[in-house]
Design a protein around this motif. Structure first.
Motif, PDB file in Angstrom:
ATOM      1  N   CYS A  59       0.832  -1.213   0.000  1.00 24.46           N
ATOM      2  CA  CYS A  59       0.000   0.000   0.000  1.00 24.46           C
ATOM      3  C   CYS A  59       0.861   1.255   0.000  1.00 24.46           C
ATOM      4  O   CYS A  59       0.555   2.239  -0.700  1.00 24.46           O
ATOM      5  N   LYS A  60       1.939   1.238   0.773  1.00 25.80           N
ATOM      6  CA  LYS A  60       2.861   2.376   0.798  1.00 25.80           C
ATOM      7  C   LYS A  60       3.464   2.620  -0.575  1.00 25.80           C
ATOM      8  O   LYS A  60       3.479   3.751  -1.078  1.00 25.80           O
ATOM      9  N   TRP A  61       3.949   1.538  -1.181  1.00 23.32           N
ATOM     10  CA  TRP A  61       4.606   1.670  -2.479  1.00 23.32           C
ATOM     11  C   TRP A  61       3.607   2.103  -3.544  1.00 23.32           C
ATOM     12  O   TRP A  61       3.904   2.942  -4.381  1.00 23.32           O
ATOM     13  N   GLN A  62       2.411   1.544  -3.495  1.00 28.97           N
ATOM     14  CA  GLN A  62       1.365   1.914  -4.450  1.00 28.97           C
ATOM     15  C   GLN A  62       1.010   3.390  -4.317  1.00 28.97           C
ATOM     16  O   GLN A  62       0.761   4.080  -5.316  1.00 28.97           O
ATOM     17  N   LEU A  63       1.016   3.891  -3.083  1.00 29.33           N
ATOM     18  CA  LEU A  63       0.653   5.278  -2.822  1.00 29.33           C
ATOM     19  C   LEU A  63       1.667   6.259  -3.398  1.00 29.33           C
ATOM     20  O   LEU A  63       1.295   7.306  -3.942  1.00 29.33           O
ATOM     21  N   VAL A  64       2.951   5.922  -3.308  1.00 35.50           N
ATOM     22  CA  VAL A  64       3.968   6.873  -3.771  1.00 35.50           C
ATOM     23  C   VAL A  64       4.247   6.763  -5.267  1.00 35.50           C
ATOM     24  O   VAL A  64       4.462   7.774  -5.941  1.00 35.50           O
ATOM     25  N   CYS A 119       9.546   5.362   1.019  1.00 35.77           N
ATOM     26  CA  CYS A 119       8.942   4.290   1.829  1.00 35.77           C
ATOM     27  C   CYS A 119       9.921   3.800   2.889  1.00 35.77           C
ATOM     28  O   CYS A 119       9.544   3.585   4.050  1.00 35.77           O
ATOM     29  N   SER A 120      11.185   3.623   2.492  1.00 36.02           N
ATOM     30  CA  SER A 120      12.201   3.161   3.443  1.00 36.02           C
ATOM     31  C   SER A 120      12.468   4.212   4.515  1.00 36.02           C
ATOM     32  O   SER A 120      12.667   3.878   5.686  1.00 36.02           O
ATOM     33  N   ILE A 208       2.203  11.789   5.411  1.00 37.54           N
ATOM     34  CA  ILE A 208       1.609  11.338   6.678  1.00 37.54           C
ATOM     35  C   ILE A 208       0.917   9.996   6.495  1.00 37.54           C
ATOM     36  O   ILE A 208       0.980   9.126   7.373  1.00 37.54           O
ATOM     37  N   GLN A 209       0.264   9.797   5.348  1.00 38.39           N
ATOM     38  CA  GLN A 209      -0.371   8.508   5.069  1.00 38.39           C
ATOM     39  C   GLN A 209       0.677   7.390   5.010  1.00 38.39           C
ATOM     40  O   GLN A 209       0.468   6.301   5.570  1.00 38.39           O
ATOM     41  N   VAL A 210       1.785   7.648   4.340  1.00 36.45           N
ATOM     42  CA  VAL A 210       2.862   6.654   4.246  1.00 36.45           C
ATOM     43  C   VAL A 210       3.433   6.362   5.631  1.00 36.45           C
ATOM     44  O   VAL A 210       3.677   5.202   5.988  1.00 36.45           O
ATOM     45  N   LEU A 211       3.606   7.409   6.412  1.00 33.91           N
ATOM     46  CA  LEU A 211       4.128   7.229   7.766  1.00 33.91           C
ATOM     47  C   LEU A 211       3.151   6.444   8.634  1.00 33.91           C
ATOM     48  O   LEU A 211       3.572   5.590   9.431  1.00 33.91           O
ATOM     49  N   SER A 212       1.873   6.687   8.473  1.00 36.28           N
ATOM     50  CA  SER A 212       0.852   5.950   9.240  1.00 36.28           C
ATOM     51  C   SER A 212       0.871   4.467   8.885  1.00 36.28           C
ATOM     52  O   SER A 212       0.758   3.598   9.763  1.00 36.28           O
ATOM     53  N   ARG A 217       2.556  -1.188  10.060  1.00 39.59           N
ATOM     54  CA  ARG A 217       3.432  -2.319   9.734  1.00 39.59           C
ATOM     55  C   ARG A 217       4.351  -2.643  10.913  1.00 39.59           C
ATOM     56  O   ARG A 217       4.604  -3.811  11.216  1.00 39.59           O
ATOM     57  N   TYR A 218       4.848  -1.622  11.572  1.00 32.96           N
ATOM     58  CA  TYR A 218       5.699  -1.832  12.747  1.00 32.96           C
ATOM     59  C   TYR A 218       4.913  -2.546  13.846  1.00 32.96           C
ATOM     60  O   TYR A 218       5.446  -3.424  14.530  1.00 32.96           O
ATOM     61  N   SER A 219       3.641  -2.189  13.995  1.00 31.28           N
ATOM     62  CA  SER A 219       2.789  -2.851  14.988  1.00 31.28           C
ATOM     63  C   SER A 219       2.598  -4.325  14.660  1.00 31.28           C
ATOM     64  O   SER A 219       2.534  -5.166  15.568  1.00 31.28           O
ATOM     65  N   VAL A 220       2.530  -4.646  13.372  1.00 33.76           N
ATOM     66  CA  VAL A 220       2.422  -6.049  12.965  1.00 33.76           C
ATOM     67  C   VAL A 220       3.674  -6.808  13.370  1.00 33.76           C
ATOM     68  O   VAL A 220       3.599  -7.932  13.889  1.00 33.76           O
ATOM     69  N   PHE A 221       4.843  -6.208  13.162  1.00 35.06           N
ATOM     70  CA  PHE A 221       6.100  -6.831  13.584  1.00 35.06           C
ATOM     71  C   PHE A 221       6.078  -7.152  15.080  1.00 35.06           C
ATOM     72  O   PHE A 221       6.429  -8.259  15.503  1.00 35.06           O
ATOM     73  N   LEU A 222       5.677  -6.151  15.870  1.00 33.97           N
ATOM     74  CA  LEU A 222       5.629  -6.350  17.324  1.00 33.97           C
ATOM     75  C   LEU A 222       4.642  -7.450  17.684  1.00 33.97           C
ATOM     76  O   LEU A 222       4.909  -8.274  18.572  1.00 33.97           O
TER      77      LEU A 222
END
Length: 318
Positions: A59-64, A119-120, A208-212, A217-222
């Protein structure tokens, strides 16, 4: 021949890295036992979260990249998985950019690289900010004696460095258009600036959307770590997982590594040093690190290698 070669080399490299690690048999046996244990559903859920993990990145990559070429969600997923495969063989995952732009049209690939870097940047910014919180948590609640042995005076130094890096990266992230305008004023940058001028189209709303999405994604990792710690009898709370794993991710983002050569060993070492501040089940920590490595890196990389193979077959048929 590229697809099958990548797939075979990847499998062989994974095997070679695994057998070089100490106590890998014990970690693998514990991982296997978990499949049939009472908490097996947590392991299954962790595997399912692969799709949430890489779906959010897609989704991030698609957005940018829609700034230069619209991409469907399926195409974005393929690009992300292919990028993961090439990232497996390159230092600090730089091959990820080359894998993703394979799905872009001719003449748009260099522009897509600069957008992919955004994205990175967003994911790294989340890692730095969470790492700051994790360090403060460890300094407050972790086993003081072990913490001193693990980090000692380096902890405050890393904290200061991370705060400084987070401030600088935040300024860069939200001032990309200004950065492009500054580059346009430098004569010897006139040619390359053409390829990054697309960054000016990324307004604050998109950033901000990409950061959100990076935060999600970070929450999924946790969440994956929390589930697997429970599967392998590492008894730590959700807060301890968030604090400890955030520091793990921070250290992994700082240490240069190549996923197919050193990544697993680094993950095991860092995981043991950080998580044992809360629980001494070393074999469980090792098994968790191994499972996360396989689920989040190996499986997606293998999927990406198959996609590379399918691209080759499709092109040959055309």
């Amino acid at each position: 021949m590229v697809g099958p070669l990548v797939f075979c080399v990847l499998c062989w490299s994974i095997y070679q890295q695994l057998v070089k690690q100490q106590n890998w048999q014990g970690s693998l046996q514990q991982t296997w036992k978990a499949v049939s244990g009472p908490n097996a559903w947590m392991l299954v859920l962790t595997v399912i979260l692969i799709f949430a993990n890489y779906g959010l990145e897609a989704c991030k990559w698609q957005l940018v990249v829609k700034q230069v070429q619209p991409a469907s969600f399926v195409q974005a997923c393929k690009a992300v998985f292919t990028g993961t495969t090439l990232a497996f063989f390159t230092p600090n995952r730089i091959g990820e950019y080359m894998g993703r732009i394979l799905y872009m049209g001719e003449g748009k690939r260099i522009q897509a690289i600069s957008l992919t870097i955004v994205c990175s940047m967003s994911q790294l910014l989340v890692t730095l900010l969470a790492g700051i919180g994790g360090i403060l948590y460890l300094m407050t609640y972790a086993n003081t004696e072990l913490l001193h042995t693990f980090a000692g005076p380096w902890m405050k130094m890393v904290l200061c460095f991370t705060i400084g890096a987070a401030i600088v990266l935040t300024l860069f992230y939200f001032r990309l258009a200004g950065l492009v305008r500054w580059m346009e004023k430098i004569r010897w940058l006139q040619k390359p600036v053409v390829y990054v001028r697309v960054l000016q189209s990324l307004n604050a709303t998109i950033l901000i959307q990409v950061l959100s999405l990076s935060v999600l994604r970070y929450s999924v990792f946790l969440g994956q770590y929390y589930l697997l710690f429970n599967v392998f009898d590492v008894h730590i709370t959700a807060a301890q997982v968030a604090g400890g794993v955030s520091v793990m991710f921070l250290i992994l983002s700082i240490i240069p590594s190549i996923a197919v050569i050193t990544d697993l060993g680094v993950r095991w070492k860092v995981g043991i040093e950080v998580v044992q501040l809360f629980d001494s089940n070393i074999s469980g920590i090792l098994a968790t690190s191994l499972a996360v490595w396989i689920i989040n890196l190996v499986v997606p990389a293998l999927i990406g290698s198959l996609l590379i193979l399918s691209m080759k077959v499709f092109n040959n048929r055309k």
